[in-house]
Write a protein that holds these residues in place. Structure first.
Motif, PDB file in Angstrom:
ATOM      1  N   GLU A   1       0.879   3.920  -3.141  1.00  0.00           N
ATOM      2  CA  GLU A   1       0.491   5.309  -2.892  1.00  0.00           C
ATOM      3  C   GLU A   1       1.564   6.275  -3.402  1.00  0.00           C
ATOM      4  O   GLU A   1       1.246   7.347  -3.923  1.00  0.00           O
ATOM      5  CB  GLU A   1       0.243   5.533  -1.410  1.00  0.00           C
ATOM      6  CG  GLU A   1      -0.236   6.955  -1.115  1.00  0.00           C
ATOM      7  CD  GLU A   1      -0.449   7.201   0.359  1.00  0.00           C
ATOM      8  OE1 GLU A   1      -1.523   7.709   0.697  1.00  0.00           O
ATOM      9  OE2 GLU A   1       0.454   6.905   1.164  1.00  0.00           O
TER      10      GLU A   1
ATOM     11  N   LEU B   1      -3.314   3.833  -6.820  1.00  0.00           N
ATOM     12  CA  LEU B   1      -3.885   3.227  -5.623  1.00  0.00           C
ATOM     13  C   LEU B   1      -5.347   2.854  -5.861  1.00  0.00           C
ATOM     14  O   LEU B   1      -5.774   1.739  -5.525  1.00  0.00           O
ATOM     15  CB  LEU B   1      -3.757   4.180  -4.431  1.00  0.00           C
ATOM     16  CG  LEU B   1      -4.101   3.618  -3.069  1.00  0.00           C
ATOM     17  CD1 LEU B   1      -3.210   2.436  -2.705  1.00  0.00           C
ATOM     18  CD2 LEU B   1      -3.960   4.711  -2.009  1.00  0.00           C
TER      19      LEU B   1
ATOM     20  N   PHE C   1       0.829  -1.207   0.000  1.00  0.00           N
ATOM     21  CA  PHE C   1       0.000   0.000   0.000  1.00  0.00           C
ATOM     22  C   PHE C   1       0.865   1.259   0.000  1.00  0.00           C
ATOM     23  O   PHE C   1       0.585   2.213  -0.739  1.00  0.00           O
ATOM     24  CB  PHE C   1      -0.927   0.038   1.216  1.00  0.00           C
ATOM     25  CG  PHE C   1      -1.985  -1.027   1.229  1.00  0.00           C
ATOM     26  CD1 PHE C   1      -2.566  -1.493   0.064  1.00  0.00           C
ATOM     27  CD2 PHE C   1      -2.406  -1.563   2.424  1.00  0.00           C
ATOM     28  CE1 PHE C   1      -3.553  -2.464   0.084  1.00  0.00           C
ATOM     29  CE2 PHE C   1      -3.390  -2.535   2.469  1.00  0.00           C
ATOM     30  CZ  PHE C   1      -3.962  -2.980   1.294  1.00  0.00           C
TER      31      PHE C   1
ATOM     32  N   HIS D   1      -8.254   0.048   2.524  1.00  0.00           N
ATOM     33  CA  HIS D   1      -8.335  -1.088   1.595  1.00  0.00           C
ATOM     34  C   HIS D   1      -9.641  -1.863   1.744  1.00  0.00           C
ATOM     35  O   HIS D   1     -10.120  -2.432   0.772  1.00  0.00           O
ATOM     36  CB  HIS D   1      -7.109  -1.996   1.710  1.00  0.00           C
ATOM     37  CG  HIS D   1      -7.114  -2.953   2.853  1.00  0.00           C
ATOM     38  ND1 HIS D   1      -6.692  -2.607   4.114  1.00  0.00           N
ATOM     39  CD2 HIS D   1      -7.477  -4.249   2.916  1.00  0.00           C
ATOM     40  CE1 HIS D   1      -6.793  -3.661   4.902  1.00  0.00           C
ATOM     41  NE2 HIS D   1      -7.269  -4.672   4.210  1.00  0.00           N
TER      42      HIS D   1
END
Length: 162
Positions: free
Chosen positions: A19, A26, A15, A104
């Motif tokens: 990003e 993302l 993640f 998420h």
């Protein structure tokens, strides 16, 4: 196979990396996760509605050892996560938790609910606390009303803003 303790930490790093590539990347990643999850839950929702959601998340609760309450009535399906094992593991990490780790969940659940005509209200409550409150409504007006009580509303790629 990677153990769940390591998987969560790995996911956390993925993640962070994505990003850094950009917000669009993302969003695309969350949409890919969502498409993959469709294989597990989309047919349950389309065929059984709230009962299908209960069936799916009951397995997740047991497999991931989640401290949560599940249930539904005629208006909504609801999950009250009291202790999220995923965020707990991500926080117990010497590599620092991705600040938006909780995104998420809504990132993959929201697009599925949109595809099935349901309306998701996802309250993370506090990004530092391993708890959340997810509600799924049949009626969009009831979902928008429920958003008024949310402390930290999660969005997702493609979410229609009210």
């Amino acid at each position: 196979m990677i153990p769940s303790d390591h998987f969560t930490r790995f996911y956390n790093e993925v993640f962070k990396f994505i990003e850094q590539q950009g917000e669009r990347e993302l969003d695309d990643y969350f949409l890919e996760i969502s498409k993959n999850q469709e294989n597990h839950i989309l047919h349950l929702i389309r065929e059984k509605g709230f009962e299908g959601m209960l069936q799916y998340w009951s397995v997740i609760r047991d497999e991931e050892n989640c401290d949560l309450d599940l249930g539904y009535d005629e208006d909504k399906f609801e999950i009250k996560m009291h202790l999220c094992p995923s965020l707990t593991k991500a926080k117990d990490n010497d590599a620092e938790r991705w600040e938006r780790y909780c995104d998420h969940c809504a990132g993959w659940i929201g697009p599925i609910m949109d595809k099935t005509g349901y309306h998701l209200v996802y309250d993370v409550i506090d990004r530092d606390q391993p708890q959340c409150h997810m509600r799924v409504y049949k009626d969009e007006a009831k979902a928008r009303e429920a958003e008024m009580d949310v402390r930290l509303l999660m969005g997702w790629p493609g979410r229609k803003q009210s």
